[in-house]
Design an enzyme around this catalytic site. Sequence first.
Site, PDB file in Angstrom:
ATOM      1  N   ARG A 163       6.778  66.336  56.951  1.00 22.90           N
ATOM      2  CA  ARG A 163       5.374  66.745  56.866  1.00 22.90           C
ATOM      3  C   ARG A 163       4.649  66.757  58.206  1.00 22.90           C
ATOM      4  NH1 ARG A 163       4.903  62.980  51.508  1.00 22.90           N
ATOM      5  NH2 ARG A 163       5.322  64.601  49.950  1.00 22.90           N
TER       6      ARG A 163
ATOM      7  N   GLU B 186       5.367  75.256  46.067  1.00 20.35           N
ATOM      8  CA  GLU B 186       6.776  75.352  46.425  1.00 20.35           C
ATOM      9  C   GLU B 186       7.237  73.985  46.928  1.00 20.35           C
ATOM     10  OE1 GLU B 186       9.845  77.789  49.339  1.00 20.35           O
ATOM     11  OE2 GLU B 186       7.842  77.252  50.049  1.00 20.35           O
TER      12      GLU B 186
ATOM     13  N   ARG C 214      -0.166  80.614  45.133  1.00 20.29           N
ATOM     14  CA  ARG C 214       1.086  79.903  45.360  1.00 20.29           C
ATOM     15  C   ARG C 214       0.933  79.181  46.686  1.00 20.29           C
ATOM     16  NH1 ARG C 214       5.487  80.757  48.817  1.00 20.29           N
ATOM     17  NH2 ARG C 214       7.505  79.974  48.078  1.00 20.29           N
TER      18      ARG C 214
ATOM     19  N   ASN D  66       0.750  75.357  55.760  1.00 18.32           N
ATOM     20  CA  ASN D  66       1.490  74.332  56.496  1.00 18.32           C
ATOM     21  C   ASN D  66       1.494  74.566  57.996  1.00 18.32           C
ATOM     22  OD1 ASN D  66       3.606  72.122  56.756  1.00 18.32           O
ATOM     23  ND2 ASN D  66       4.767  73.885  57.517  1.00 18.32           N
TER      24      ASN D  66
ATOM     25  N   HIS E 245       6.040  70.238  52.729  1.00 15.21           N
ATOM     26  CA  HIS E 245       5.839  69.881  54.131  1.00 15.21           C
ATOM     27  C   HIS E 245       4.389  69.533  54.449  1.00 15.21           C
ATOM     28  CE1 HIS E 245       9.955  70.985  54.789  1.00 15.21           C
ATOM     29  NE2 HIS E 245       9.729  72.125  54.157  1.00 15.21           N
TER      30      HIS E 245
ATOM     31  N   ASP F  75       2.730  77.863  49.665  1.00 14.70           N
ATOM     32  CA  ASP F  75       4.009  77.920  50.362  1.00 14.70           C
ATOM     33  C   ASP F  75       4.287  76.594  51.061  1.00 14.70           C
ATOM     34  OD1 ASP F  75       6.255  79.644  51.533  1.00 14.70           O
ATOM     35  OD2 ASP F  75       5.296  78.880  53.352  1.00 14.70           O
TER      36      ASP F  75
ATOM     37  N   ARG G 235       7.682  83.394  35.973  1.00 18.44           N
ATOM     38  CA  ARG G 235       7.401  84.413  36.989  1.00 18.44           C
ATOM     39  C   ARG G 235       8.624  85.317  37.134  1.00 18.44           C
ATOM     40  NH1 ARG G 235       6.842  82.052  42.724  1.00 18.44           N
ATOM     41  NH2 ARG G 235       9.107  82.138  42.528  1.00 18.44           N
TER      42      ARG G 235
ATOM     43  N   ASP H 110       2.976  73.246  63.372  1.00 17.49           N
ATOM     44  CA  ASP H 110       2.608  72.498  62.180  1.00 17.49           C
ATOM     45  C   ASP H 110       1.152  72.057  62.246  1.00 17.49           C
ATOM     46  OD1 ASP H 110       4.030  71.389  59.737  1.00 17.49           O
ATOM     47  OD2 ASP H 110       2.952  69.614  60.446  1.00 17.49           O
TER      48      ASP H 110
END
Length: 517
Positions: free
Chosen positions: A178, A253, A215, A122, A221, A217, A355, A187
């Site tokens: 986002r 996530e 994963r 991100n 966003h 993250d 997990r 960003d």
Amino acid sequence: MAHLLLAVVAITLALSQSVFGGSPYSNPHFTGSRSVITHLMQWKFDDIAAECERFLGPKGYGGIQLSPVNEHAVLGNRPWYELYQPVGYKIQSRSGNEEQFKGMVQRCNKVGVRIYVDIVMNHMSGAQEGHGNCWFKLQWHHDVSRCSLLVPNDFHGRESCHTDNMDIKNYDNPEEARNCRLSGLRDLKQSSEYVRQKQADFLNHLIDLGVAGSRSDASKHMWPGDLEAIYGKLHNLNTAYFPANSRPFIYHEVIYYGGDGIKSSDYTKLGRAIEFHFYRDIANVVRRHNQLKTVKNFGQPWGMVPSDDALVMVDSHDLQRFHTGQVGVNINYFESRLLKVATAFMLAWPYGVPRVMSSYHWDQKIEDGKDKNDWIGPPSDGSGNILSVTPQPDDTCNKEWICEHRWRQIYNMVHFRNVAGNEAVSHWWDNGDYQIAFGRGSKAFIAINLQDGQGLNRKLATGLPQGTYCDLVTGNLAGGKCTGGTVTVDGSGNADINIAKTAEDPFVAIHVEAKLH
């Protein structure tokens, strides 16, 4: 014959996809009956490799989530979150370098344990005090590669973010969440083909080295369409370790508790969503805010995504620091009894890919519902070098490392889940309040007692074959003997279950691979 072979391959791939949901990125590629991931938070690569060989492989764990592995900002007090402020895409972090990473992946795959890397796509680091950054006038971590070759135009600016300081204010507004900055972090503009290719190149390098997936993250966003474009550039997994045409496993996530705005389901065609309802709802049950009997239909009927689209947890590196959720709900190793019960239910219940969190110690300092010490990084020496994890004779770790994945009550429940496999829930029983029991077909059985001031002493149907079984909560099956308690199942599949009202571990678990005779 060639046409027949192709048809068989196509059917096999279709069946594999149906088992793991509709997304091509939802299959974790576990070996054999393995079914559980553990997150070894900020361990060194060499220590992870050793742990695969000496413990995770033999105990049946399916995979490991790593903390971010690429070059990152170096902040003055060395907080854990500096790894989540990347400055480039070279494998170089506090955990080790690329050669150490490569050796770890090879050694873990060799013993059947998959590797999933926490990927930060991100953003890049913010212009904070410290060093390790690039175009925002800070030096590179370890002075490697002249930055990631990203320039200001590769980041979202005021043309796409309209808040006063370019930080996110409304996390449920898709455009703002986002296109604006998460906590001041720069960003990335993933609509840029150049940015997409840079990130795909990094992911492909990890894939080529033998990882099984990642994963993602802060997926909330990033625009799903941008992620889809990046994933479309990804290689299939390395055939030295995985079947041909295997796609990487990706789990996202997406912090979502219901309502409008950005939903977990927005991302499930791109892999699994980390299901935040799961931890919150089971925590409320274990804390006796809701009755235990209510979990009889736990999962999608509770507003969660379908099981094949979910990755579940009861704790995480963010949750235990209250970066989401709240004090009085979240459960972590500081409340070990509650954590063991919640984890046992998660591993016994057939929903999602589970997990298990594996933590290091820090001194909590709770004030006004916040942990003032939530920034503290992993155990390290005076130069900031992470300390090694040293297993102890009783299977725990040196005091700096909590190693929940090594707790007997947890690793035996990992085995429970592996044995239960795809068996459905059966032989449900509850007392109408805080005592429950259920089987997993003819393979496994668990009973839990959270009744305040009352033991569970009852003959219950287990569904298991007649015999004497080791209770995996109080001990192990070793050398043909139980080191803890036993449970005897009669010819009708019934057993006397006894859980004291004061039991430190208020549950009993048995399965067919822990049967004495």
